[in-house]
Scaffold this active site. Sequence first.
Site, short mmCIF file in Angstrom:
data_model
loop_
_atom_site.label_atom_id
_atom_site.label_comp_id
_atom_site.label_asym_id
_atom_site.label_seq_id
_atom_site.Cartn_x
_atom_site.Cartn_y
_atom_site.Cartn_z
N HIS A 125 0.81 -1.24 0.00
CA HIS A 125 0.00 0.00 0.00
C HIS A 125 0.84 1.28 0.00
O HIS A 125 0.33 2.35 0.36
CB HIS A 125 -0.95 -0.01 1.21
N HIS A 138 -2.51 4.34 9.72
CA HIS A 138 -1.17 4.80 10.11
C HIS A 138 -1.30 6.05 10.97
O HIS A 138 -0.89 7.14 10.55
CB HIS A 138 -0.33 5.10 8.88
N HIS A 155 9.86 -4.05 4.52
CA HIS A 155 10.30 -2.67 4.56
C HIS A 155 10.52 -2.23 5.99
O HIS A 155 9.88 -2.71 6.91
CB HIS A 155 9.37 -1.70 3.83
N GLU A 206 3.39 -5.62 8.80
CA GLU A 206 2.11 -5.42 8.11
C GLU A 206 1.63 -6.69 7.42
O GLU A 206 0.43 -6.87 7.19
CB GLU A 206 2.23 -4.28 7.07
C1 DHB Z 1 6.20 3.62 3.12
C2 DHB Z 1 5.60 2.39 3.23
C3 DHB Z 1 4.50 2.19 4.07
O1 DHB Z 1 3.90 0.99 4.28
C4 DHB Z 1 3.98 3.27 4.76
O2 DHB Z 1 2.88 3.06 5.48
C5 DHB Z 1 4.58 4.53 4.64
C6 DHB Z 1 5.67 4.70 3.82
C7 DHB Z 1 7.35 3.83 2.21
O3 DHB Z 1 7.89 2.87 1.65
O4 DHB Z 1 7.77 4.96 2.00
FE FE Z 2 2.29 1.05 5.82
#
Ligand code: DHB
Ligand code: FE
Length: 283
Positions: free
Chosen positions: A12, A59, A193, A240
């Site tokens: 997302h 978030h 991530h 997540e």
């Molecule tokens: C990013 C990824 C995410 O899942 C998020 O909630 C906010 C930022 C990113 O990769 O920048």
């Molecule tokens: Fe996220």
Amino acid sequence: MAKISASVYTSHVPAIGAALDLGKTHEPYWQPLFKGYDFSKQWLKDNKPDVIFLVYNDHATAFSLEMIPTFAIGTAASFTPADEGWGPRPVPQVIGHPELASHIAQSVIQQDFDLTIVNKMDVDHGLTVPLSLMCGQPQAWPCPVIPFAVNVVQYPVPSGRRCFELGKAIRKAVESFDKDLNVQIWGTGGMSHQLQGARAGLINKDFDNAFLDRLIANPDDLANMPHIDYVREAGSEGIELVMWLIARGAMADVAGGKPPKVAHRFYHVPASNTAVGHLILEN
Ligand code: DHB
Ligand code: FE
């Protein structure tokens, strides 16, 4: 009776929403990513559901450290895209399905899962970016959406096992709704991530692809993976991915039916700080 016909899984990343909104999808950086969703947009047109049950995480937009529901179901008639700091995304209002959402709340709570019932809630990129990836830039989203927010931001977060079992309960709830509705369940977020700390920027392709393999073929075993493995292997925000187990737990094979058909599988690095993963599984 209502039925779950398919599950969709996708990252997302908020920068994907910005790329779409600012007309950057054909830039060399973004082009390969959006190409991976060409199939999916056509697939969604060909397999238009009556309702999407969309599992995502907020978030710190609708909720904050003041109030942290583990599982929250949106029962409102509509949900407004949130202002996440740059103004709200120019995307359609999300129309809910209060009747099915209330029924699912009733059924799932009676199956001993504690859901928070939310009658007013703005929705952030966790929900709008998956819709944009699957639908492009329509005037209106193709069908009503039930937002289902999971806390994966503030520990303690729910385990993969609990998410998988919750998916089973959601399936039972949908199948006990007394109207012929074609329902899709989407699991969103991930893949590997980390946005913070010494390991910011972490991507783990081997982990991500093994996760996709296991999610397809052996989700019950994958549900046993502890939080520490997500965080170590997929980074702090990789957690997540537990939300994908909710959607997978709602598929027919988990309740004794046939294995799902893999209609589409896509993996791409990078998009912002994130590895993007995407699956479509059909019952
Ligand atoms: C990013 C990824 C995410 O899942 C998020 O909630 C906010 C930022 C990113 O990769 O920048
Ligand atoms: Fe996220």
